[in-house]
Scaffold this motif. Structure first.
Motif, PDB file in Angstrom:
ATOM      1  N   THR A 172       3.742  13.828  -6.146  1.00  0.00           N
ATOM      2  CA  THR A 172       2.897  14.281  -5.113  1.00  0.00           C
ATOM      3  C   THR A 172       1.335  14.626  -5.438  1.00  0.00           C
ATOM      4  OG1 THR A 172       3.692  16.381  -5.121  1.00  0.00           O
ATOM      5  CG2 THR A 172       4.485  14.746  -3.511  1.00  0.00           C
ATOM      6  N   MET A 182      -3.768   5.464  -3.007  1.00  0.00           N
ATOM      7  CA  MET A 182      -2.762   6.523  -3.024  1.00  0.00           C
ATOM      8  C   MET A 182      -1.492   5.948  -2.466  1.00  0.00           C
ATOM      9  SD  MET A 182      -4.926  10.121  -2.545  1.00  0.00           S
ATOM     10  CE  MET A 182      -5.327   9.648  -1.121  1.00  0.00           C
ATOM     11  N   ALA A 196      -2.020  11.741  -5.384  1.00  0.00           N
ATOM     12  CA  ALA A 196      -3.128  11.939  -4.334  1.00  0.00           C
ATOM     13  C   ALA A 196      -4.159  12.878  -5.108  1.00  0.00           C
ATOM     14  CB  ALA A 196      -2.372  12.594  -3.069  1.00  0.00           C
ATOM     15  N   ALA A 253      -2.065  12.025   3.026  1.00  0.00           N
ATOM     16  CA  ALA A 253      -2.538  12.620   1.576  1.00  0.00           C
ATOM     17  C   ALA A 253      -2.311  14.119   1.775  1.00  0.00           C
ATOM     18  CB  ALA A 253      -3.906  12.238   1.233  1.00  0.00           C
TER      19      ALA A 253
END
Lengths: 115, 527
Positions: B197, A74, B201, B352
């Motif tokens: 975003t 990520m 994540a 995250a």
């Protein structure tokens, strides 16, 4: 140390995947890729992510390693996506550098564990 | 809600996201902070010292409890760890005959905080510390706990709905995987930021929302338990086995040395850390010592426990091995809490989770950005639009401002004040509500810039407030090698900087005055 290698390999893998997408090639390289280069990157991308996962598992076992790896993936994708609109020309060299440094880290960790 | 499947999903995504967005933003923000719950508590109790290893004060804790509650029914000792610098002890007085066994160990007055290094009693200021953010993120505040948990659960359920419908709505999830176009039109850029975003994540968002619901599934979906167990008690007894109560024999016997027992427990766990020690019938020949394993040792939150004879120190029994369902539940709980995480992974979790806050915030902003162009008269938007816009500003700037206000109150309220910890909590809502009020009184642009600047100031000034009012400051943290508190102050600077950056962006943003000409200009630029 190996945590960093996990992140760097993931970044390198994503750069390869990103470069193998036609829409990103002009902004990063200023040209289209040749068919051969395209093929290499298509293999290189998953290879980078695979190396990243392997390093995470070596460092922390498959349970914690898997969680660490998802985190690293990520973060790597986020940093590439944020770098891309502002400094597109940096992304590819940074990817090559990341793969190299990641490899060195892993190699030195392996050497240390043998001794 | 007519049209194709994707259109109906877009409708669902837009409206669930909007209606639950503000509460979700607050839940995400406080939940994000909760990854540093022990550090926040340490910051808010500046009287306490640095973290210590678990064995350091076991003897001191026993000595203290023997002095204040020698005839207690049971003692509970929460040992310090690498993140907490105090030993928390509490005791349960002997019950009168016929009294029911309390389901939860009441804390109240029967507790003390001991310094992990010296074992001395620490008189820390009255604060709820990081515990408040933790509690708020699943049960909210100013309402009965059960009601708050239902509200939070409803929001989390719709978060899951928004995640699934959002993925379906997103047409180019792979094609736009690396796409962020900050210099394009407002709607384009905000949509990119929202997708960025959310998608990058996504594993975290889906995991955290799902496991969050799982942690309270007994409340939301009690039917499985009701169908298979005679009572809630029978269920809890099987899932969380408790050692049975043994009456005192009346024969006095000294307690075996606790460090020895802790050492044995650690050996039995292959180096695992003891965390909570429960001593029943202390000082009696029937004394038992139950040692619970640290929740940070394993992925599963339920670490298991060992029971020792309190007099001989011999191990008597081990908590039964959990079944597969229990292990799965424990692992989901563990994944959500992230207690097992080493510092590197904890920062991943934190980042995250911040991305999650940004996802909710960008989604909320997107609602207004999309509709602003279609307004019949941009100078006088309709009521619903104004309401959403003001609540957006007041919440996105207000929640961080409110959380910072709690830390300000922690440093500025008099230490001896009655109801101090409650007023710290009130400060959160005074801050948040104040920002909403501020946002309603000012024109849109000024409201954004001013509230974000105020939030930035409240957050970034905290290390200075702390330095002026307590012994805790950057220089001291650096000199004593207190990296957690150093990182805490630096993180406050970074978050303040982030808010200031948002304020600066909002101030510099130039709205497209004539959309048609701007669109034409954009078309000329190379894509």
């Amino acid at each position: 140390m190996i945590h960093l290698a996990t992140l760097l390999f993931a970044y390198a893998g994503f750069v390869a995947i990103c470069l193998s997408m036609a829409k990103h090639q002009p902004e990063i390289l200023g040209r289209k890729l040749t068919a051969k280069e395209h093929k290499q990157l298509r293999i290189g991308g998953p290879l980078g992510l695979g190396a990243s996962y392997a390093s995470a598992v070596v460092a922390s076992g498959w349970k914690f390693g898997s969680v660490n790896w998802i985190g690293a993936v990520m973060l790597a994708a986020l940093s590439l996506t944020l770098l891309l609109p502002y400094r597109p020309k940096w992304t590819a060299p940074a990817g090559a550098g990341a793969a190299f440094v990641g490899g060195m880290l892993l190699a030195s960790a392996a050497l240390l564990s043998i001794k | 809600m007519n049209g194709s499947f994707r259109q109906s999903m877009a409708w669902l995504h837009t409206w669930t996201g909007l209606v639950f967005g503000w509460v979700l933003f607050a839940m995400f923000m406080t939940g994000t902070a909760t990854y540093f719950r022990p550090e926040i508590t340490r910051w808010m109790e500046p009287e306490t010292g640095p973290p210590a290893s678990y064995g350091a004060t076991a003897n001191a804790a026993v000595a203290h409890l023997s002095k204040v509650a020698p005839k207690a029914k049971s003692w509970s000792i929460t040992l310090p760890d690498e993140r907490q610098g105090v030993t928390r002890v509490s005791w349960q007085p002997e019950r009168k005959p016929g009294e029911e066994r309390p389901r939860r160990r009441g804390r109240g007055q029967n507790q003390a905080t001991l310094d992990a290094a010296t074992g001395e009693v620490v008189k820390a200021r009255d604060t709820r510390g990081g515990e408040f953010f933790y509690r708020f993120h699943f049960q909210l505040h100013y309402m009965p706990v059960i009601f708050g948990r239902w509200m939070a659960g409803l929001c989390a359920m719709f978060m899951l709905v928004a995640i699934v419908s959002g993925v379906i709505t997103h047409k180019r999830i792979f094609k736009d995987f690396f796409t962020f176009r900050p210099k394009k039109t407002a709607q384009r850029s905000w949509l990119d930021a929202h997708n960025l975003t959310a998608v990058l994540a996504l594993p975290f968002h889906a995991m955290i929302t799902y496991t969050g619901l799982v942690t309270l599934m007994g409340l939301y979906m009690p039917w499985g338990v009701q169908a298979n167990y005679k009572s809630d008690q029978a269920y809890f007894a099987e899932v969380f086995p408790q050692s049975e109560e043994i009456p005192r024999s009346g024969v006095a016997a000294p307690l075996a040395p606790l460090p020895l027992i802790l050492h044995k427990a650690s050996d039995a766990w292959g180096g695992g850390r003891p965390w909570i020690v429960n001593v029943s019938n202390p000082g009696d020949a029937t004394a038992r010592v139950e040692v619970t394993r640290h929740s940070g040792d394993k992925l599963s939150y339920r670490g298991g426990s060992l029971t020792f004879d309190g007099v001989t120190g011999a191990m008597i029994s081990e908590s039964p091995k959990a079944g597969p369902v229990n292990v799965t539940g424990g692992a989901m709980y563990g994944l959500h809490m992230g207690r097992f995480a080493d510092p590197v992974l904890r920062w991943f979790y934190f980042l995250a989770s911040l991305a999650g806050c940004a996802m909710v915030a960008t989604g909320l902003v997107l609602w207004t950005v999309k509709r602003r162009q279609q307004l019949p008269d941009p100078e006088k938007p309709y009521f619903g639009f104004r309401l959403v816009e003001r609540l957006n500003i007041g919440t996105i700037a207000g929640v961080p401002a409110g959380m910072a206000a709690m830390l300000w109150a922690n440093r500025l309220l008099p230490v001896e004040m009655a109801g101090r910890s409650a007023w710290e909590v009130n400060a959160v809502f005074v801050g948040w509500g104040g920002m909403i009020l501020w946002a309603t009184l000012r024109p849109t642009r000024k409201a954004w810039v001013e509230t974000l600047s105020a939030a930035a100031f409240l957050v970034a000034a905290l290390p200075f407030v702390s330095a002026l009012t307590t012994q805790r400051n950057l220089a001291r943290s650096l000199m004593t090698g207190d990296w957690a508190m150093l990182a805490f102050d630096l993180t406050l600077f970074a978050l303040g900087g982030l808010l200031a950056f948002c304020a600066w962006k909002a101030a510099r943003y130039t709205a497209p005055v004539k959309p048609k000409r701007r669109a034409a200009k954009l078309a000329e630029e190379p894509a």
